[in-house]
Enzyme design. Sequence first.
Site, PDB file in Angstrom:
ATOM      1  N   GLU A   1      41.047 132.944   0.409  1.00 39.26           N
ATOM      2  CA  GLU A   1      39.834 132.233   0.847  1.00 39.26           C
ATOM      3  C   GLU A   1      39.675 132.223   2.364  1.00 39.26           C
ATOM      4  O   GLU A   1      38.684 131.738   2.869  1.00 39.26           O
ATOM      5  CB  GLU A   1      39.855 130.785   0.323  1.00 39.26           C
ATOM      6  CG  GLU A   1      39.569 130.720  -1.157  1.00 39.26           C
ATOM      7  CD  GLU A   1      39.504 129.294  -1.687  1.00 39.26           C
ATOM      8  OE1 GLU A   1      39.965 128.371  -0.974  1.00 39.26           O
ATOM      9  OE2 GLU A   1      39.010 129.133  -2.815  1.00 39.26           O
TER      10      GLU A   1
ATOM     11  N   HIS B   1      49.647 136.829   1.912  1.00 38.70           N
ATOM     12  CA  HIS B   1      49.611 137.887   0.892  1.00 38.70           C
ATOM     13  C   HIS B   1      50.649 137.602  -0.193  1.00 38.70           C
ATOM     14  O   HIS B   1      50.390 137.808  -1.377  1.00 38.70           O
ATOM     15  CB  HIS B   1      49.947 139.256   1.513  1.00 38.70           C
ATOM     16  CG  HIS B   1      48.988 139.704   2.561  1.00 38.70           C
ATOM     17  ND1 HIS B   1      49.299 139.693   3.895  1.00 38.70           N
ATOM     18  CD2 HIS B   1      47.724 140.183   2.470  1.00 38.70           C
ATOM     19  CE1 HIS B   1      48.279 140.167   4.583  1.00 38.70           C
ATOM     20  NE2 HIS B   1      47.301 140.456   3.756  1.00 38.70           N
TER      21      HIS B   1
ATOM     22  N   GLY C   1      47.927 145.756   4.333  1.00 37.54           N
ATOM     23  CA  GLY C   1      49.295 145.763   4.830  1.00 37.54           C
ATOM     24  C   GLY C   1      49.518 144.713   5.898  1.00 37.54           C
ATOM     25  O   GLY C   1      48.754 143.764   6.021  1.00 37.54           O
TER      26      GLY C   1
END
Length: 285
Positions: free
Chosen positions: A150, A39, A33
């Site tokens: 990454e 994201h 979250g």
Amino acid sequence: MKMKVIQTIKELRTELKQFREEGKLIGFVPTMGALHEGHASLVRRAVAENDVVVVSVFVNPTQFNDSNDLVKYPRTLEADCRLLEKEGATLVFAPSVEEMYPEPDTRRFHYAPLDTVMEGKYRPGHFNGVCQIVSKLFLIVEPHYAYFGEKDFQQLAIIREMVARLDMPVQIVGCPIVREEDGLALSSRNARLSAEDRTHALAISRTLFDSLTYSKTHTVAETQTFVEKAIAEAEGLELEYFELVDGNTLQKISSWDETDYAVGCITVYCGEVRLIDNIKYKECL
Ligand code: PAF
């Protein structure tokens, strides 16, 4: 299709069974979250490459070796769901701690030497917790593809190793670091930086980029010193470690010729906030 937010494993399995029977490709993005553009880039890629995208939002207690860090970890489920709906996620899985761990998870994952260096050394138990939750989520979601950033370079290597060792039928997709325009790597922890800390934190990515140029004409040891000195001289930062490693084995390198995949991984305290970043000096394409 309207995005659904699901709290229980049973309900998630029921929803996914239907999709599987229809032969849909299932993509999965595990998160804790406090979602940001990093994201969002994972979710966008998953949406582009799959028919159905599941995003988990779960602050996993077993991967926090510092209880203060767990308490302070930002929790913003409503805003997260707005972002996920906009990016086209199909299902959000936001379980409670009791749902994921009705009993303590006693499984132990050992992937030495990948998990004993760098973060593994400074955050004992962290990767065990990551493997506990990610393996559980993979068993529940059974995705075809799972997407990881990454920025958590070592985490990605360890998850690839876990999947290979356990013969899990999922393809792991590593996605590039997303940075602010000024270079700061996006992280949920950035939300905890004061305006002053944030200015200080810019020296991390700046040093890594400068070191890339420097490395073209200098040895591994000189590049190591260059980064250590720059961070020591930067205001408001304290270096935990900087290691130049082979990107596959995560073992330290001593010359550029030793590998065709050289990565520099750094962890720095900026005030109370622990930030990580990395840069590729050589990449096998
Ligand atoms: O990278 C993260 O956010 C977490 O470590 C993960 C993979 C979601 C497991 O809790």
